[in-house]
Write a protein that holds these residues in place. Structure first.
Motif, PDB file in Angstrom:
ATOM      1  N   VAL A   1      37.394  36.746  35.686  1.00 55.98           N
ATOM      2  CA  VAL A   1      37.843  35.453  36.210  1.00 55.98           C
ATOM      3  C   VAL A   1      38.558  35.653  37.539  1.00 55.98           C
ATOM      4  O   VAL A   1      38.361  34.893  38.498  1.00 55.98           O
ATOM      5  CB  VAL A   1      38.764  34.751  35.197  1.00 55.98           C
ATOM      6  CG1 VAL A   1      39.383  33.494  35.807  1.00 55.98           C
ATOM      7  CG2 VAL A   1      38.001  34.406  33.926  1.00 55.98           C
TER       8      VAL A   1
ATOM      9  N   ASP B   1      36.139  36.092  40.265  1.00 55.33           N
ATOM     10  CA  ASP B   1      35.506  34.809  40.575  1.00 55.33           C
ATOM     11  C   ASP B   1      36.419  33.965  41.465  1.00 55.33           C
ATOM     12  O   ASP B   1      35.976  33.347  42.443  1.00 55.33           O
ATOM     13  CB  ASP B   1      35.196  34.081  39.270  1.00 55.33           C
ATOM     14  CG  ASP B   1      34.330  32.855  39.469  1.00 55.33           C
ATOM     15  OD1 ASP B   1      33.508  32.845  40.405  1.00 55.33           O
ATOM     16  OD2 ASP B   1      34.479  31.896  38.686  1.00 55.33           O
ATOM     17  N   VAL B   2      37.709  33.951  41.150  1.00 55.99           N
ATOM     18  CA  VAL B   2      38.681  33.183  41.935  1.00 55.99           C
ATOM     19  C   VAL B   2      38.819  33.772  43.338  1.00 55.99           C
ATOM     20  O   VAL B   2      38.880  33.032  44.334  1.00 55.99           O
ATOM     21  CB  VAL B   2      40.037  33.146  41.214  1.00 55.99           C
ATOM     22  CG1 VAL B   2      41.118  32.575  42.127  1.00 55.99           C
ATOM     23  CG2 VAL B   2      39.944  32.332  39.926  1.00 55.99           C
TER      24      VAL B   2
ATOM     25  N   ALA C   1      39.455  26.208  42.489  1.00 59.71           N
ATOM     26  CA  ALA C   1      39.294  27.039  41.292  1.00 59.71           C
ATOM     27  C   ALA C   1      40.296  26.730  40.193  1.00 59.71           C
ATOM     28  O   ALA C   1      40.534  27.548  39.311  1.00 59.71           O
ATOM     29  CB  ALA C   1      39.404  28.512  41.681  1.00 59.71           C
TER      30      ALA C   1
ATOM     31  N   ASP D   1      40.010  25.029  37.662  1.00 65.75           N
ATOM     32  CA  ASP D   1      39.418  25.005  36.331  1.00 65.75           C
ATOM     33  C   ASP D   1      39.272  26.405  35.739  1.00 65.75           C
ATOM     34  O   ASP D   1      38.905  26.558  34.578  1.00 65.75           O
ATOM     35  CB  ASP D   1      38.039  24.338  36.383  1.00 65.75           C
ATOM     36  CG  ASP D   1      37.072  25.044  37.331  1.00 65.75           C
ATOM     37  OD1 ASP D   1      37.542  25.710  38.276  1.00 65.75           O
ATOM     38  OD2 ASP D   1      35.857  24.920  37.127  1.00 65.75           O
ATOM     39  N   ARG D   2      39.581  27.433  36.536  1.00 67.26           N
ATOM     40  CA  ARG D   2      39.408  28.810  36.086  1.00 67.26           C
ATOM     41  C   ARG D   2      40.714  29.573  35.934  1.00 67.26           C
ATOM     42  O   ARG D   2      40.766  30.596  35.248  1.00 67.26           O
ATOM     43  CB  ARG D   2      38.500  29.563  37.066  1.00 67.26           C
ATOM     44  CG  ARG D   2      37.032  29.196  36.946  1.00 67.26           C
ATOM     45  CD  ARG D   2      36.241  29.579  38.184  1.00 67.26           C
ATOM     46  NE  ARG D   2      36.299  28.523  39.198  1.00 67.26           N
ATOM     47  CZ  ARG D   2      35.671  28.583  40.360  1.00 67.26           C
ATOM     48  NH1 ARG D   2      34.944  29.643  40.662  1.00 67.26           N
ATOM     49  NH2 ARG D   2      35.756  27.587  41.228  1.00 67.26           N
TER      50      ARG D   2
ATOM     51  N   PRO E   1      44.454  30.922  32.724  1.00 68.48           N
ATOM     52  CA  PRO E   1      44.484  29.493  32.397  1.00 68.48           C
ATOM     53  C   PRO E   1      45.576  29.178  31.376  1.00 68.48           C
ATOM     54  O   PRO E   1      45.711  29.860  30.357  1.00 68.48           O
ATOM     55  CB  PRO E   1      43.091  29.252  31.800  1.00 68.48           C
ATOM     56  CG  PRO E   1      42.241  30.344  32.330  1.00 68.48           C
ATOM     57  CD  PRO E   1      43.148  31.538  32.465  1.00 68.48           C
TER      58      PRO E   1
END
Length: 280
Positions: free
Chosen positions: A99, A102-103, A182, A184-185, A202
């Protein structure tokens, strides 16, 4: 919004939760004699005091001598619970490395010029362009993608948070952009006066971890008084039964709190603690 002298307090205060930088600590990063005395008096009266901070556990030396019986602190914006007496992490709520990668990719695209640091449970590591303040001995300097890489997923040291710095953007605008990009992550917040974001897993926040610690002790939100000054304190100030933003606080902290006390350099936390003790 009410002041430190007239804001309602809980019928019974069982726990005081206070941020450090800009809140309990003066601008020179010390505690005043008045604040030290107030913390000791609260603990002597049976009120637990929790330090709840964005700092990592290894930077808690500024207050570790003033934690009394319980010795616990919530660090890294809720990503870690530390026993300051034993010098160890009791529990961590990590940011998944996949994650985090990804961020990082999303922010590189949305905010060209961003640089990153990775706060692990064992220390912090930086990209070459990241501002080198508080450079820890032994820190690795490399791109975030390398710092976050694992040959086998789940085998690496827990990531407590990723920090993202931008040298041009306004701090609040950078926070808004990151949450839109981002949110939502991961959880995004900030506590620095510069455009420096703190990115956690999160749902990880000071409030979430404080609530869990209180539940373990049978303490309700209505029995907690909290103090803070920056956006990373907002959830905690909203959650606590009574809460105070410092006189030097960010507008978001002021809006979230039930009252405002004096500034950190004017012993604003001690003022409220003395009032709590005077009503017992």
């Amino acid at each position: 919004m009410t002041s430190a002298s007239d804001s309602p307090l809980p019928a019974v205060t069982r726990l005081i939760a206070t941020d450090l930088d800009g809140t309990l600590l003066r601008d020179d990063k010390t505690l005043s004699d008045r604040t030290i005395a107030a913390l000791a008096a609260a603990e002597a009266a049976g009120i637990e005091v929790f330090f709840v901070t964005g700092r990592p556990a290894r930077w808690m030396d500024v207050v570790s001598a003033h934690v009394q019986g319980h010795g616990m602190a919530i660090c890294a914006n809720g990503a870690a619970v530390a026993d300051l007496h034993e010098g160890r992490l009791v529990e961590v709520f990590p940011l998944d490395r996949a994650v985090a990668l990804d961020v990082v990719a999303a922010l590189r695209e949305a905010a060209p010029g961003v640089s990153f640091a990775v706060e692990l449970a064992t220390g912090i590591h930086y990209e070459p362009a990241y501002p080198p303040f508080h450079m820890d001995p032994g820190a690795t300097v490399a791109v975030a993608e390398k710092l976050l890489y694992e040959e086998t997923p789940g085998s690496g040291t827990p990531v407590l948070k990723v920090l993202a710095h931008h040298h041009e953007m306004a701090p609040d605008a950078f926070l808004v952009l990151a949450r839109e990009t981002a949110g939502d992550r991961a959880s995004f917040t900030r506590s620095s006066p510069t455009a420096l974001l703190e990115i956690s897993g999160p749902g990880v926040s000071k409030a979430a971890t404080l609530a869990a610690c209180c539940a373990e002790r049978g303490i309700a939100a209505e029995e907690v008084v909290a103090f803070g000054d920056m956006p990373n304190d907002v959830e905690m100030l909203s959650w606590a039964g009574a809460s105070f933003a410092m006189g030097n606080a960010h507008p978001a902290a002021v809006a979230a709190a039930s009252g405002v006390t004096l500034t950190n350099d004017e012993d604003g936390v001690a003022v409220v603690i003395e009032r709590i003790l005077a009503t017992r």
